[in-house]
Design an enzyme around this catalytic site. Structure first.
Site, PDB file in Angstrom:
ATOM      1  N   SER A   8       0.830  -1.209   0.000  1.00 15.14           N
ATOM      2  CA  SER A   8       0.000   0.000   0.000  1.00 15.14           C
ATOM      3  C   SER A   8       0.866   1.262   0.000  1.00 15.14           C
ATOM      4  O   SER A   8       1.961   1.277   0.569  1.00 15.14           O
ATOM      5  CB  SER A   8      -0.882  -0.019   1.257  1.00 15.14           C
ATOM      6  OG  SER A   8      -1.411   1.266   1.510  1.00 15.14           O
ATOM      7  N   THR A  11      -5.903   2.792  -6.783  1.00 11.63           N
ATOM      8  CA  THR A  11      -7.163   2.738  -6.024  1.00 11.63           C
ATOM      9  C   THR A  11      -7.953   4.017  -6.268  1.00 11.63           C
ATOM     10  O   THR A  11      -7.443   5.117  -6.059  1.00 11.63           O
ATOM     11  CB  THR A  11      -6.872   2.537  -4.523  1.00 11.63           C
ATOM     12  OG1 THR A  11      -6.185   1.299  -4.368  1.00 11.63           O
ATOM     13  CG2 THR A  11      -8.146   2.513  -3.703  1.00 11.63           C
ATOM     14  N   HIS A  18     -13.681  -1.533  -1.044  1.00  8.70           N
ATOM     15  CA  HIS A  18     -12.655  -1.229  -0.046  1.00  8.70           C
ATOM     16  C   HIS A  18     -12.908  -2.034   1.244  1.00  8.70           C
ATOM     17  O   HIS A  18     -12.653  -1.562   2.349  1.00  8.70           O
ATOM     18  CB  HIS A  18     -12.640   0.274   0.260  1.00  8.70           C
ATOM     19  CG  HIS A  18     -11.272   0.868   0.436  1.00  8.70           C
ATOM     20  ND1 HIS A  18     -10.637   1.599  -0.542  1.00  8.70           N
ATOM     21  CD2 HIS A  18     -10.410   0.835   1.477  1.00  8.70           C
ATOM     22  CE1 HIS A  18      -9.454   2.015  -0.081  1.00  8.70           C
ATOM     23  NE2 HIS A  18      -9.293   1.548   1.151  1.00  8.70           N
TER      24      HIS A  18
HETATM   25  C1  LIG Z   1      -6.834  -2.646   7.512  1.00 11.68           C
HETATM   26  C2  LIG Z   1      -7.106  -2.374   6.062  1.00 11.68           C
HETATM   27  C3  LIG Z   1      -6.371  -1.384   5.413  1.00 11.68           C
HETATM   28  C4  LIG Z   1      -6.597  -1.138   4.053  1.00 11.68           C
HETATM   29  N1  LIG Z   1      -5.807  -0.226   3.404  1.00 11.68           N
HETATM   30  C5  LIG Z   1      -5.943  -0.079   2.056  1.00 11.68           C
HETATM   31  C6  LIG Z   1      -5.027   0.733   1.331  1.00 11.68           C
HETATM   32  O1  LIG Z   1      -4.106   1.311   1.882  1.00 11.68           O
HETATM   33  N2  LIG Z   1      -5.209   0.828  -0.005  1.00 11.68           N
HETATM   34  C7  LIG Z   1      -6.225   0.170  -0.665  1.00 11.68           C
HETATM   35  O2  LIG Z   1      -6.337   0.280  -1.884  1.00 11.68           O
HETATM   36  N3  LIG Z   1      -7.084  -0.609   0.008  1.00 11.68           N
HETATM   37  C8  LIG Z   1      -6.960  -0.765   1.339  1.00 11.68           C
HETATM   38  N4  LIG Z   1      -7.802  -1.608   2.008  1.00 11.68           N
HETATM   39  C9  LIG Z   1      -8.824  -2.375   1.263  1.00 11.68           C
HETATM   40  C10 LIG Z   1      -8.243  -3.701   0.788  1.00 11.68           C
HETATM   41  O3  LIG Z   1      -7.290  -3.518  -0.217  1.00 11.68           O
HETATM   42  C11 LIG Z   1      -9.337  -4.639   0.248  1.00 11.68           C
HETATM   43  O4  LIG Z   1     -10.066  -3.961  -0.744  1.00 11.68           O
HETATM   44  C12 LIG Z   1     -10.286  -5.142   1.333  1.00 11.68           C
HETATM   45  O5  LIG Z   1      -9.568  -5.434   2.509  1.00 11.68           O
HETATM   46  C13 LIG Z   1     -11.008  -6.386   0.867  1.00 11.68           C
HETATM   47  O6  LIG Z   1     -11.932  -6.829   1.821  1.00 11.68           O
HETATM   48  P1  LIG Z   1     -11.601  -7.971   2.912  1.00 11.68           P
HETATM   49  O7  LIG Z   1     -10.731  -7.337   3.947  1.00 11.68           O
HETATM   50  O8  LIG Z   1     -12.943  -8.314   3.445  1.00 11.68           O
HETATM   51  O9  LIG Z   1     -10.898  -9.108   2.211  1.00 11.68           O
HETATM   52  C14 LIG Z   1      -7.602  -1.860   3.364  1.00 11.68           C
HETATM   53  C15 LIG Z   1      -8.342  -2.835   4.039  1.00 11.68           C
HETATM   54  C16 LIG Z   1      -8.104  -3.098   5.371  1.00 11.68           C
HETATM   55  C17 LIG Z   1      -8.897  -4.175   6.064  1.00 11.68           C
END
Ligand SMILES: Cc1cc2nc3c(=O)[nH]c(=O)nc-3n(C[C@H](O)[C@H](O)[C@H](O)COP(=O)(O)O)c2cc1C
Length: 381
Positions: free
Chosen positions: A108, A157, A277
């Protein structure tokens, strides 16, 4: 890893015991009333796989090419900010686990370890996730750093034109910038293993930003800078700008709508990720399983459609493939493993999914993930 870890739920419980509550909640929770967070799971649960028997399923193949890279199964680790706080050098641990296992890892923009630190610590190329922030000169420099590190794909993103709120993060003081409350400090003190790892860890701030953002030093002022950088003026023209700066594979993440998917492809996406997300942005948005079919029918023939949101098990991966996804990303499923046991924990998370996928394929009568499709789903006769 302590045994027995039988399933993702065990990893989550171990994570809950090992990391401070504020961090566990940061991973676990969703925005506002968490309707979309719940919908991701509810809609996956509502999909029924079609059991088939006596189909000669001795040799089963789970491998698939994801955005040009051979993966051992159709799963990649999603970009997640602050993963390096869940375990000492968390991003490096997760990247190593992904590489050893044979699936892509995504770093990320908001990681603790920098692009360069991950590149130096891990032999394999990784994907880099980009947020286009107001400071375009900084964004350009991030793209150049990802190119210099030979990242094999850029994950752009696009669902963060404004930042949603997770109520629990505000209550816990895990806002940007972070607020150290007395209950936070006491809770941290009750996790000596985690404290020890953090003390030994070289970085505790935003590695890609620290030292690169002019005039901002320390997590506090970087946090303020981040808070001011989300850009509601973003438009498809900016995607064209990124496309011109990035000659490699471009993945656009955060698409829920067929019209947006068509735009993403028109602006040069090699793949898209159907994503809300993880229920952390637009609360009330459709679940990713509900959004997937229309996106696949719009652009599935011309681009790779990946999906994330709520995927915890191999059964979930199979359902996503049967619904038309080319592959999946997992967020919390690997973060729980990371928090529970670093590299070994992420390996366990991946291995659980691999075994579940393997058994589920056998019981659905599939020998290859390429055979998964609408016929893999049960429908009322
Ligand atoms: C703790 C956390 C931090 C995240 N940070 C980012 C990020 O920095 N950039 C991004 O594109 N998505 C971020 N996401 C979204 C994830 O890339 C992803 O879309 C999402 O976790 C998918 O759902 P799931 O956790 O149920 O598998 C984050 C998700 C979580 C849980």
């Amino acid at each position: 890893m302590p045994s027995p870890i039988t399933c993702q739920h065990d990893l989550r419980e171990l994570a809950r015991r090992r990391v401070p509550k504020a961090l566990f909640d940061y991973v676990d929770r969703g925005s506002y009333d968490e309707a979309t967070l719940r919908a991701n799971r509810t809609d996956l649960d509502a999909i029924a796989l079609r059991q088939r028997v006596m189909r000669y399923v001795s040799d089963r193949n789970m491998a698939r090419t994801l955005v040009g890279e051979r993966a051992r199964m159709p799963v990649a680790l999603a970009p997640t900010g602050l993963a390096g706080l869940l375990h000492g050098q968390g991003e490096i641990q997760a990247a190593r686990a992904a590489h050893a296992f044979g699936v892509p890892f995504t770093l990320s923009t908001m990681s603790i370890a920098s692009i360069e630190q991950v590149r130096d610590a891990v032999e394999a190329p990784f994907w880099f996730q980009l947020y286009v922030m107001k400071d375009r000169a900084f964004v350009r420099s991030l793209i150049e750093r990802a190119r210099a590190a030979e990242c094999s794909a850029l994950v752009l993103t696009v669902d963060l034109a404004a930042q949603s709120q997770r109520h629990q993060d505000v209550r816990n003081g895990l806002s940007v910038p972070p607020r150290l409350t007395l209950s936070n400090a006491l809770n941290m003190a009750s996790k000596p293993r985690w404290c020890w790892q953090m003390l030994r860890s070289p970085g505790r701030s935003f590695g890609n930003l620290e030292g690169f953002v002019k005039g901002s030093q320390g997590v506090q002022s970087l946090g303020q800078w981040i808070g001011s950088q989300f850009d509601p003026s973003l438009s498809w023209g900016d995607v064209g700008w990124v496309r011109d700066l990035w000659p490699g594979k471009l993945i656009i993440k955060g698409i829920l709508d067929a019209e947006d998917a068509a735009q993403a492809v028109a602006h040069g996406a090699d793949a898209i990720v159907v994503s809300n997300h993880g229920g952390r942005q637009l609360d009330g948005a459709v679940s990713t399983m509900a959004a997937l079919p229309s996106v696949v029918s719009e652009v599935g023939a011309s681009t790779e459609v990946l999906v994330d949101g709520g995927i915890r098990t191999g059964q979930d991966v199979l359902k996503a493939l049967a619904m038309g996804a080319h592959g999946t990303l997992i967020g919390r499923a690997f973060l729980h493993g990371l928090a529970a046991g670093g590299q070994a924990g992420v390996h366990t998370a991946l291995e659980l999914i691999r075994r579940e996928l393997d058994v589920s394929m056998a019981l659905c009568g599939l020998r290859s993930v390429d055979e998964a499709g609408p016929q893999t789903l049960w429908s009322r006769p």
